[in-house]
Write an enzyme that holds these catalytic residues in place. Structure first.
Site, mmCIF file in Angstrom:
data_model
loop_
_atom_site.group_PDB
_atom_site.id
_atom_site.type_symbol
_atom_site.label_atom_id
_atom_site.label_comp_id
_atom_site.label_asym_id
_atom_site.label_seq_id
_atom_site.Cartn_x
_atom_site.Cartn_y
_atom_site.Cartn_z
ATOM 1 N N GLY A 1 3.007 -0.920 4.317
ATOM 2 C CA GLY A 1 3.019 0.493 3.958
ATOM 3 C C GLY A 1 4.444 0.947 3.694
ATOM 4 N N GLY A 2 5.047 1.607 4.678
ATOM 5 C CA GLY A 2 6.360 2.239 4.531
ATOM 6 C C GLY A 2 7.412 1.356 3.874
ATOM 7 N N ASN B 1 0.869 -1.179 0.000
ATOM 8 C CA ASN B 1 0.000 0.000 0.000
ATOM 9 C C ASN B 1 0.905 1.229 0.000
ATOM 10 O OD1 ASN B 1 -1.848 2.016 0.362
ATOM 11 N ND2 ASN B 1 -2.473 1.399 2.438
ATOM 12 N N TRP B 2 1.024 1.834 -1.172
ATOM 13 C CA TRP B 2 1.955 2.974 -1.291
ATOM 14 C C TRP B 2 1.377 4.267 -0.728
ATOM 15 C CZ3 TRP B 2 4.126 2.287 -7.005
ATOM 16 C CH2 TRP B 2 4.939 1.146 -7.017
ATOM 17 N N LYS B 3 0.082 4.250 -0.410
ATOM 18 C CA LYS B 3 -0.576 5.461 0.124
ATOM 19 C C LYS B 3 -0.309 6.641 -0.813
ATOM 20 C CE LYS B 3 -0.295 3.337 4.634
ATOM 21 N NZ LYS B 3 -0.161 3.450 6.068
ATOM 22 N N SER C 1 3.641 -1.631 10.412
ATOM 23 C CA SER C 1 5.092 -1.659 10.593
ATOM 24 C C SER C 1 5.717 -3.018 10.278
ATOM 25 C CB SER C 1 5.467 -1.207 12.008
ATOM 26 O OG SER C 1 5.050 0.141 12.222
ATOM 27 N N HIS D 1 -9.603 0.914 5.259
ATOM 28 C CA HIS D 1 -8.328 1.285 5.877
ATOM 29 C C HIS D 1 -8.554 2.328 6.970
ATOM 30 C CE1 HIS D 1 -4.240 2.601 6.481
ATOM 31 N NE2 HIS D 1 -3.843 1.521 5.831
ATOM 32 N N GLY E 1 2.729 2.794 10.754
ATOM 33 C CA GLY E 1 3.677 3.887 10.576
ATOM 34 C C GLY E 1 4.388 4.312 11.848
ATOM 35 N N GLU F 1 -5.017 -4.561 10.820
ATOM 36 C CA GLU F 1 -3.990 -3.530 10.953
ATOM 37 C C GLU F 1 -4.278 -2.705 12.208
ATOM 38 O OE1 GLU F 1 -2.119 -2.435 6.903
ATOM 39 O OE2 GLU F 1 -3.924 -1.235 7.131
ATOM 40 N N GLU G 1 -6.919 4.813 7.835
ATOM 41 C CA GLU G 1 -6.688 6.209 7.431
ATOM 42 C C GLU G 1 -7.933 6.795 6.771
ATOM 43 O OE1 GLU G 1 -2.979 5.560 5.368
ATOM 44 O OE2 GLU G 1 -2.078 5.056 7.300
HETATM 45 P P1 13P Z 1 3.114 0.768 7.662
HETATM 46 O O1 13P Z 1 3.655 -0.528 7.108
HETATM 47 O O2 13P Z 1 3.824 1.986 7.156
HETATM 48 O O3 13P Z 1 2.983 0.721 9.152
HETATM 49 O O4 13P Z 1 1.613 0.909 7.085
HETATM 50 C C1 13P Z 1 0.752 -0.162 7.207
HETATM 51 C C2 13P Z 1 -0.471 0.145 6.441
HETATM 52 O O5 13P Z 1 -1.246 1.011 6.802
HETATM 53 C C3 13P Z 1 -0.708 -0.619 5.206
HETATM 54 O O6 13P Z 1 -1.999 -0.425 4.741
#
Ligand code: 13P
Length: 251
Positions: A234-235, A9-11, A213, A96, A174, A168, A98
Site C-alpha cells: 500500500g503506502g 495497491n494505490w487505494k 506495512s 480487501h 497502514g 494482510e 478495507e
Molecule cells: P500498507 O502497505 O499501507 O500497510 O497497505 C497494505 C495494503 O492494504 C495493501 O493492500
C-alpha cells in the site's frame, strides 16, 4: 518454483497527473530491468483506461481494486467484470479488509465477485487477514482459513491457476507494524495446508503474498521465507524509489 508477485495497491491516492507519472516511471524501470517478479499496479479505477493504453506493450500488469458482484444493470456506481475484461484489465483485487470492513462485504458477496471475475477471465488477488481483536483472541488462523475457504468454495479445478492469495493482517495495514517474517510464513503455510486439503497438489502452485506495512526495510527478510511469494504493497507503493527497492528485494 513459484515466481514472485509485487503488487501496488494505490487505494484512493494520487491525482491523475501524479498517478500517470508514477505509473510511467515504474513501467519504464520494470521494462528496462526485466525483473523476475511480476509487477502489478492497482490504481483507482477511473485511471484504468488510460493506464491500459500506456501499458499495452509493458511487462507491468494492471488490476482493478474492486468490481461488482453483479453482471449488469441498475447498480449505480459499480463496475462490472465484463467492463474490466473489455479494457484488458488483467487482475481484480477481491476481499480487501478495507472493503470487508467499510462496505460490509461478506463471504457471500465475495463469492459472487470471485465468480464474476473468473467468468470474465480476470485473475484474482484474494485478500484475507485477521483483526487485532481476532489475533489477540487466538482465532487468527481459524478466521483466515474460513475467509479463504468460504469465498473460494465454488471454483472449478482449472480456474485455480487464476487465483493468488494475499494475507494482510488488518492490524498491520497502514500502521507501520508488520507481522514478523516467521509469523507471516507460518500463516501462509496454514493457508496452503487448508488449500491442499481442498484441491490437493494444485495448492503448491498458488502464490501467497504478504501485505501490511511492507517497506524497503523489511521486504528482504519477508521474501527470504519459503511461503512468502511476494507482497501487496500500500503506502510504500506510492513512492517510486521505495517501490523499486521492494521489487529489487524480491530478485
Ligand atoms: P500498507 O502497505 O499501507 O500497510 O497497505 C497494505 C495494503 O492494504 C495493501 O493492500
Amino acid at each position: 518454483m513459484r515466481g514472485k508477485i509485487i503488487a501496488a495497491n494505490w487505494k484512493m491516492n494520487l491525482n491523475l497527473e501524479q498517478a500517470t507519472n508514477l505509473m510511467k516511471d515504474v513501467r519504464d524501470r520494470v521494462d528496462l530491468e526485466k525483473f523476475k517478479s511480476e509487477v502489478i499496479i492497482f490504481p483507482p479505477s477511473i485511471y484504468l483506461e488510460s493506464f491500459e493504453k500506456n501499458l499495452t506493450n509493458s511487462l507491468v500488469s494492471l488490476g482493478a481494486q474492486d468490481l461488482s458482484a453483479n453482471i449488469k444493470g441498475a447498480y449505480t456506481g459499480e463496475i462490472s467484470a465484463q467492463m474490466l475484461d473489455f479494457l484488458h484489465v488483467e487482475y481484480a483485487l477481491i476481499g480487501h479488509s478495507e472493503r470487508r470492513l467499510n462496505h460490509k462485504e461478506d463471504h457471500d458477496l465475495l463469492t459472487r465477485k470471485v465468480n464474476q471475475a473468473l467468468q470474465n477471465n480476470l485473475k484474482i488477488i484474494f485478500a484475507c487477514g485477521e483483526t487485532l481483536e481476532e489475533k489477540e483472541s487466538r482465532k487468527a488462523e481459524e478466521i483466515v482459513v474460513q475467509q479463504v475457504l468460504k469465498s473460494l468454495n465454488q471454483i472449478q479445478h482449472e480456474r485455480w491457476s487464476q487465483i493468488t492469495i494475499a494475507y494482510e493482517p488488518v492490524w498491520a495495514i497502514g500502521t507501520g507494524k508488520t507481522a514478523t517474517p516467521e509469523d507471516a510464513n507460518s500463516m501462509h503455510r496454514v493457508i496452503r495446508e487448508a488449500l491442499f486439503e481442498k484441491i490437493g497438489h494444485l495448492a503448491n502452485d498458488i502464490k501467497i503474498l504478504y501485505g501490511g506495512s511492507v517497506k524497503p526495510e523489511n521486504a528482504g527478510e519477508l521474501f527470504k521465507k519459503p511461503e512468502i511469494d511476494g507482497a501487496l504493497v500500500g503506502g510504500a507503493s506510492l513512492n517510486y524509489l521505495d517501490f523499486i527497492k521492494i521489487i529489487n528485494a524480491a530478485e
